[in-house]
Design an enzyme around this catalytic site. Structure first.
Site, PDB file in Angstrom:
ATOM      1  N   ASP A  90      78.719  13.308  23.222  1.00 43.85           N
ATOM      2  CA  ASP A  90      77.475  13.888  22.715  1.00 43.85           C
ATOM      3  C   ASP A  90      77.182  13.397  21.302  1.00 43.85           C
ATOM      4  O   ASP A  90      78.061  12.892  20.603  1.00 43.85           O
ATOM      5  CB  ASP A  90      77.530  15.421  22.731  1.00 43.85           C
ATOM      6  CG  ASP A  90      78.595  16.007  21.787  1.00 43.85           C
ATOM      7  OD1 ASP A  90      79.704  15.446  21.761  1.00 43.85           O
ATOM      8  OD2 ASP A  90      78.297  16.996  21.093  1.00 43.85           O
ATOM      9  N   ASP A 150      78.317   8.151  15.892  1.00 46.68           N
ATOM     10  CA  ASP A 150      79.127   9.363  16.036  1.00 46.68           C
ATOM     11  C   ASP A 150      78.776   9.979  17.380  1.00 46.68           C
ATOM     12  O   ASP A 150      77.795  10.667  17.490  1.00 46.68           O
ATOM     13  CB  ASP A 150      78.821  10.304  14.875  1.00 46.68           C
ATOM     14  CG  ASP A 150      79.582  11.605  14.975  1.00 46.68           C
ATOM     15  OD1 ASP A 150      80.478  11.711  15.814  1.00 46.68           O
ATOM     16  OD2 ASP A 150      79.255  12.538  14.207  1.00 46.68           O
ATOM     17  N   GLU A 184      81.168  18.195  21.609  1.00 50.38           N
ATOM     18  CA  GLU A 184      81.989  18.278  20.404  1.00 50.38           C
ATOM     19  C   GLU A 184      81.153  18.752  19.222  1.00 50.38           C
ATOM     20  O   GLU A 184      81.612  19.551  18.403  1.00 50.38           O
ATOM     21  CB  GLU A 184      82.596  16.907  20.076  1.00 50.38           C
ATOM     22  CG  GLU A 184      83.674  16.938  18.997  1.00 50.38           C
ATOM     23  CD  GLU A 184      83.159  16.701  17.581  1.00 50.38           C
ATOM     24  OE1 GLU A 184      83.959  16.824  16.644  1.00 50.38           O
ATOM     25  OE2 GLU A 184      81.956  16.404  17.399  1.00 50.38           O
ATOM     26  N   GLU A 185      79.912  18.278  19.137  1.00 47.44           N
ATOM     27  CA  GLU A 185      79.078  18.569  17.966  1.00 47.44           C
ATOM     28  C   GLU A 185      78.661  20.034  17.898  1.00 47.44           C
ATOM     29  O   GLU A 185      78.221  20.506  16.855  1.00 47.44           O
ATOM     30  CB  GLU A 185      77.824  17.668  17.965  1.00 47.44           C
ATOM     31  CG  GLU A 185      78.133  16.179  17.855  1.00 47.44           C
ATOM     32  CD  GLU A 185      78.619  15.762  16.465  1.00 47.44           C
ATOM     33  OE1 GLU A 185      78.759  16.635  15.597  1.00 47.44           O
ATOM     34  OE2 GLU A 185      78.867  14.563  16.274  1.00 47.44           O
ATOM     35  N   ASP A 207      86.861   9.005  15.808  1.00 48.53           N
ATOM     36  CA  ASP A 207      85.706   9.806  15.419  1.00 48.53           C
ATOM     37  C   ASP A 207      85.596   9.854  13.896  1.00 48.53           C
ATOM     38  O   ASP A 207      85.019  10.779  13.345  1.00 48.53           O
ATOM     39  CB  ASP A 207      85.865  11.228  16.010  1.00 48.53           C
ATOM     40  CG  ASP A 207      84.557  11.998  16.033  1.00 48.53           C
ATOM     41  OD1 ASP A 207      83.503  11.386  15.797  1.00 48.53           O
ATOM     42  OD2 ASP A 207      84.607  13.214  16.263  1.00 48.53           O
ATOM     43  N   HIS A 390      74.886  12.059  11.570  1.00 47.44           N
ATOM     44  CA  HIS A 390      73.973  13.213  11.734  1.00 47.44           C
ATOM     45  C   HIS A 390      72.652  12.997  10.996  1.00 47.44           C
ATOM     46  O   HIS A 390      71.997  13.964  10.619  1.00 47.44           O
ATOM     47  CB  HIS A 390      74.627  14.528  11.261  1.00 47.44           C
ATOM     48  CG  HIS A 390      75.893  14.865  11.997  1.00 47.44           C
ATOM     49  ND1 HIS A 390      76.465  16.108  11.972  1.00 47.44           N
ATOM     50  CD2 HIS A 390      76.696  14.124  12.807  1.00 47.44           C
ATOM     51  CE1 HIS A 390      77.572  16.117  12.720  1.00 47.44           C
ATOM     52  NE2 HIS A 390      77.723  14.910  13.228  1.00 47.44           N
TER      53      HIS A 390
HETATM   54 ZN   LIG Z   1      81.968  12.949  15.904  1.00 41.44          ZN
END
Ligand SMILES: [Zn+2]
Length: 424
Positions: A90, A150, A184-185, A207, A390
């Site tokens: 994700d 990411d 995960e996010e 990551d 992000h």
């Molecule tokens: Zn990540």
């Protein structure tokens, strides 16, 4: 100059870039507002594609009900420990994640990069990491979405390393298990990771960010909810009766330290208290905070501080009530990894074999490894070559990404040799 860290990295780069672009175009943004798991269907599109690709490489593959895809590449040597590799499919809900159109900027000249959409620019004055990548081939979004490095950089690096190892059975390797998972996010990845069936002695998440990074330490994290209940009546007849919960919440927030213990005033190893959301009416105010520290005792002090401040403010109005709820989020993985130093040391050795100096850093946040390590699967985190996560400015260096893929290939070799940590 091609700026690759090794001929291996250079050889891996073209396949890596193709995979990365293919994965980045799939909308896999997770959603905090969804109660479904995976939280969004697009994540499963990538999971299914990865299952196909891993199968085509000769791995044994299974998709679990949780939306995780697991794969196994058999060993070429006998007796080595089973080693895991993991990345999340994700991308963050914090910036647009649909319609990602990756752009490659070959041979970066060190200047400002203007992206075609959204007026987005990548300026080395504000983003000094760019200056370490002059001459590299950079990958960005088109400016109005995330790139998704990411963690699709991590996904593509793992698949690329597995493809190389599968094509070179003469290279010594242990049995490798791979896991790619959703959500995960939104903090729900590692809790659903099937450790029991995974059967690895340890694992590595890909990551991280800057080349060379090897992370064996994360924050310890709790969430604190303050609920203040006041007394609400019609304001026209409220004299001597009304107790305004919103005003009390405001006083609690104002009492928090301004010059320390905040994300905006701390760096390095310092922790913080951080209000993330306030919902307030005269009747009821709910203040959400997060508390973070690398040290569990200091984390407890931060929680005790916010509790005391809230109690003091609410105690000034005897008719108001306060409830404090503290919810555990994750713990610093350092204690678990210190117990098995050979796990982190194997990664450091793999990084050195790529001609890179390992940089041990702590993560001012968590990773899947925080929860996996606590659940019994020691899991340090490795760099991916992605930056500015992000945000619509997210970018990656193909040279750094290729170095990460090469490090995974070396890591297999290190474990196949039964590498022993140098113990102090
Ligand atoms: Zn990540």
């Amino acid at each position: 100059m091609t700026h690759y860290t090794s001929p291996l990295a250079e050889a891996l780069a073209p396949g890596l870039l193709k995979r990365f672009v293919r994965y980045a175009r799939i909308d896999t943004q997770s959603s905090r507002d969804s109660t479904a798991r995976p939280s969004t269907p697009g994540q499963l599109d990538l999971v299914r594609l990865l299952a196909e690709e891993l199968r085509a490489l000769g791995l044994e593959v299974r998709i679990a009900e949780t939306g995780f895809v697991y794969g196994t590449l058999p060993a070429t040597v006998a007796g080595a420990d089973v080693v895991g590799l993991s990345a999340h499919v994700d991308v963050s809900p914090d910036a647009p994640g649909a319609g990602v159109e990756p752009i490659v900027h070959p041979d970066y000249d060190g200047g400002v990069i203007a992206l075609p959409h959204g007026g987005t620019t990548l300026d080395p004055e504000r983003m000094p990491a760019l200056l370490a990548c002059v001459g590299h081939d950079l990958v960005t979004s088109s400016g109005d979405t995330l790139l998704g490095a990411d963690d699709k950089a991590g996904v593509a690096e793992i698949v690329t390393a597995l493809a190389h190892l599968a094509a070179h059975p003469e290279l010594p390797r242990p049995e490798l298990r791979v896991a790619f998972g959703p959500d995960e996010e939104i903090g729900d990845g590692a809790t659903r990771f099937g450790i029991e069936g995974f059967g690895a002695r340890c694992a590595y998440t890909l990551d991280g960010s800057t080349i060379g990074e090897l992370q064996d330490e994360t924050f310890s994290a709790v969430a604190v909810t303050l609920t203040i209940t006041g007394v609400d009546v019609h304001p026209g007849t409220a004299h001597g009766i009304l107790v305004n919960a919103a005003k009390l919440a405001g006083r609690v927030l104002a009492a928090l330290p301004a010059d320390r213990l905040s994300p905006e005033t701390t760096t390095g190893r310092e922790g913080f208290l951080h209000p993330t959301e306030v919902r307030a009416t005269a009747t009821r105010a709910v203040v959400q905070l997060i508390a973070r520290d690398f040290d569990d005792a200091r984390l407890d002090e931060h929680v005790a501080l916010v509790r005391r401040l809230a109690e003091e403010v609410v105690a000034t109005e005897p008719r108001a009530r306060l409830e404090v709820e503290v919810r555990e989020q994750y713990r610093n993985m350092r204690a678990h990894l210190d117990a098995v130093p050979e796990v982190t040391e194997a990664a450091a050795e793999a990084i050195r074999r790529e001609g890179i100096v390992p940089v041990r850093t702590q993560i001012r946040g968590g990773t899947d490894g925080s929860i996996l390590s606590a659940r019994g699967l020691p899991t340090p985190n490795l760099f991916t070559g992605g930056h500015e996560y992000h945000s619509v400015r997210e970018w990656g260096s193909l040279q750094e990404m290729a170095a990460a893929a090469a490090v995974i290939v070396h890591l297999a070799g290190v474990w196949a040799e039964g590498f022993e940590a140098e113990r102090p």
